[in-house]
Enzyme design. Structure first.
Site, short mmCIF file in Angstrom:
data_model
loop_
_atom_site.label_atom_id
_atom_site.label_comp_id
_atom_site.label_asym_id
_atom_site.label_seq_id
_atom_site.Cartn_x
_atom_site.Cartn_y
_atom_site.Cartn_z
N GLY A 186 0.83 -1.21 0.00
CA GLY A 186 0.00 0.00 0.00
C GLY A 186 0.86 1.25 0.00
N GLY A 214 -0.52 4.83 -0.88
CA GLY A 214 -1.58 5.44 -0.09
C GLY A 214 -1.10 6.71 0.61
N GLN A 215 -2.04 7.35 1.32
CA GLN A 215 -1.73 8.62 1.98
C GLN A 215 -0.53 8.48 2.92
OE1 GLN A 215 -4.39 9.83 5.07
NE2 GLN A 215 -3.80 12.00 4.97
N ASP A 263 2.42 -1.89 -4.51
CA ASP A 263 1.01 -1.47 -4.53
C ASP A 263 0.37 -2.07 -5.77
OD1 ASP A 263 -1.46 -0.01 -4.18
OD2 ASP A 263 -0.31 1.42 -2.99
N ILE A 264 -0.95 -1.85 -5.93
CA ILE A 264 -1.59 -2.39 -7.13
C ILE A 264 -1.44 -1.45 -8.32
CG2 ILE A 264 -3.26 -4.06 -6.24
CD1 ILE A 264 -5.29 -1.79 -6.08
N ASP A 276 -0.81 -7.26 -5.51
CA ASP A 276 -2.18 -7.33 -5.00
C ASP A 276 -2.07 -8.22 -3.76
OD1 ASP A 276 -4.68 -8.25 -4.34
OD2 ASP A 276 -5.34 -8.51 -6.42
N TYR A 297 -14.72 -1.62 7.79
CA TYR A 297 -13.30 -1.26 7.99
C TYR A 297 -12.93 -1.44 9.47
CZ TYR A 297 -9.42 2.18 8.49
OH TYR A 297 -8.25 2.83 8.79
N LYS A 334 -10.36 -4.19 11.11
CA LYS A 334 -9.17 -3.78 11.87
C LYS A 334 -9.20 -4.32 13.30
CE LYS A 334 -6.62 -1.43 8.97
NZ LYS A 334 -5.23 -1.77 8.71
C1 AKB Z 1 -10.69 6.94 7.94
O1 AKB Z 1 -11.24 8.04 8.07
O2 AKB Z 1 -11.24 5.91 7.54
C2 AKB Z 1 -9.23 6.83 8.34
C3 AKB Z 1 -9.09 6.33 9.74
C4 AKB Z 1 -9.46 7.19 10.87
O3 AKB Z 1 -8.68 5.22 9.93
N1 AKB Z 1 -8.58 8.10 8.19
#
Ligand code: AKB
Length: 307
Positions: free
Chosen positions: A6, A9-10, A32-33, A47, A137, A141
């Protein structure tokens, strides 16, 4: 070799650059992809669901450390929950299994404030709380945190993790998160445009400047193994603010800047998260301390964002 997944990413873009400064450009492999500028050397398409390719890369490059950043974030995750679960969960399990097989020295796996839910205390959220996240998400996590702890206890795989707040930086753009407004707002302000915020003005969320987030990441990875006492994921904090407060801080520099509010589905996500975080374990165990508050962060962003 250090592998970053990744890497586009940011956080990945900035962390890869920092790791190359610390360990030497030749010792950090970005993956990354898709490929972006800046990765002319030491880049592999990967991937994270492709176990064969991941195994090849780990063996061909003799990978000894992994920063596994590839994931789908909170807002984007809600468009396709099953795909998000697959990438965020199965990608991690594949990587942990290969890491265990190859006896990888150290792994960094980011977690997030999205693991918290409406049953979590909202103010100064303690380290050890019930996690009942409302996004896929957050669910993925929270589950990954438990797998990290399991792989550490069972196989002694040295996995380290931080619950990142919303990250704000000028070096890269966020994508698909609920805290993204806190970066977007600077681009509007510096372009002389009004900003339409997708959260309500009084939505307080934990946030952190990119410099602090990158330093926290390298510091936890460099810490002595005996000092890492939490193997799920550490609470991490710097500042908390609302859209109205960041707007007022920007207006100190750009008085004509205007914001209007049109909350969308991301408001529900933000409302399910906590407002501020108790990160005293990180501060006590491996000496974490942040440098940027709202005032300092806004000043630095306004000086560095290029529009
Ligand atoms: C999001 O907003 O999904 C992320 C986070 C807080 O993990 N920036």
């Amino acid at each position: 070799m250090i592998l970053v997944t990744g890497a586009n990413g940011q956080i990945g873009q900035v962390l890869t650059k920092r790791l190359r400064e610390i360990h030497g450009a030749d010792n950090v492999l970005a993956s990354d992809i898709t490929k972006i500028e800046g990765y002319e050397e030491k880049f592999e398409f990967l991937d994270i669901l492709n176990k064969i390719r991941m195994k090849e890369i780990i063996h061909d490059y003799d990978v000894t450390q992994i920063y596994h950043l590839a994931a789908i974030l909170s807002a984007n995750g809600e468009w396709n929950p099953k795909k998000t679960w697959n990438i965020n969960m199965n990608g991690v399990l594949t990587m942990f299994s290969l890491a265990e097989e190859k006896k990888i020295d150290k792994i960094f796996l980011p977690s997030t404030i999205a693991v918290f839910g409406t049953t979590t205390p909202r103010i100064n959220t303690p380290q050890h709380v019930p996690l009942m996240p409302e996004t896929v998400y957050g669910m993925s996590k929270a589950t990954c945190e438990n797998w990290s702890n399991y792989f550490y206890n069972r196989y002694k795989l040295d996995i380290r993790s931080l619950r990142y707040p919303g990250i704000i930086g000028y070096q890269s753009l966020p994508g698909g998160g609920t805290t993204d407004y806190a970066v977007e707002i600077f681009y509007a302000a510096l372009r002389g445009k009004a900003y339409t915020c997708f959260l309500k003005p009084d939505t307080r969320l934990p946030m952190m400047y990119m410099d602090d987030a990158i330093r926290a990441t390298t510091e936890i990875m460099e810490a002595d193994e005996k000092d890492i006492k939490i193997r799920t994921s550490y609470n991490l904090a710097a500042m908390s603010f609302t859209p109205a407060e960041i707007t007022a801080e920007i207006q100190k520099h750009i008085p004509t800047f205007k914001v209007k509010y049109e909350p969308d589905f991301r408001q529900d996500i933000a409302s399910s998260w906590t407002e501020s975080i108790d990160d005293s374990h990180a501060r006590a165990d491996w000496n974490w301390s942040h440098k940027y508050d709202l005032e300092k962060m806004v000043k630095d962003m306004l000086e560095n964002v290029r529009v």
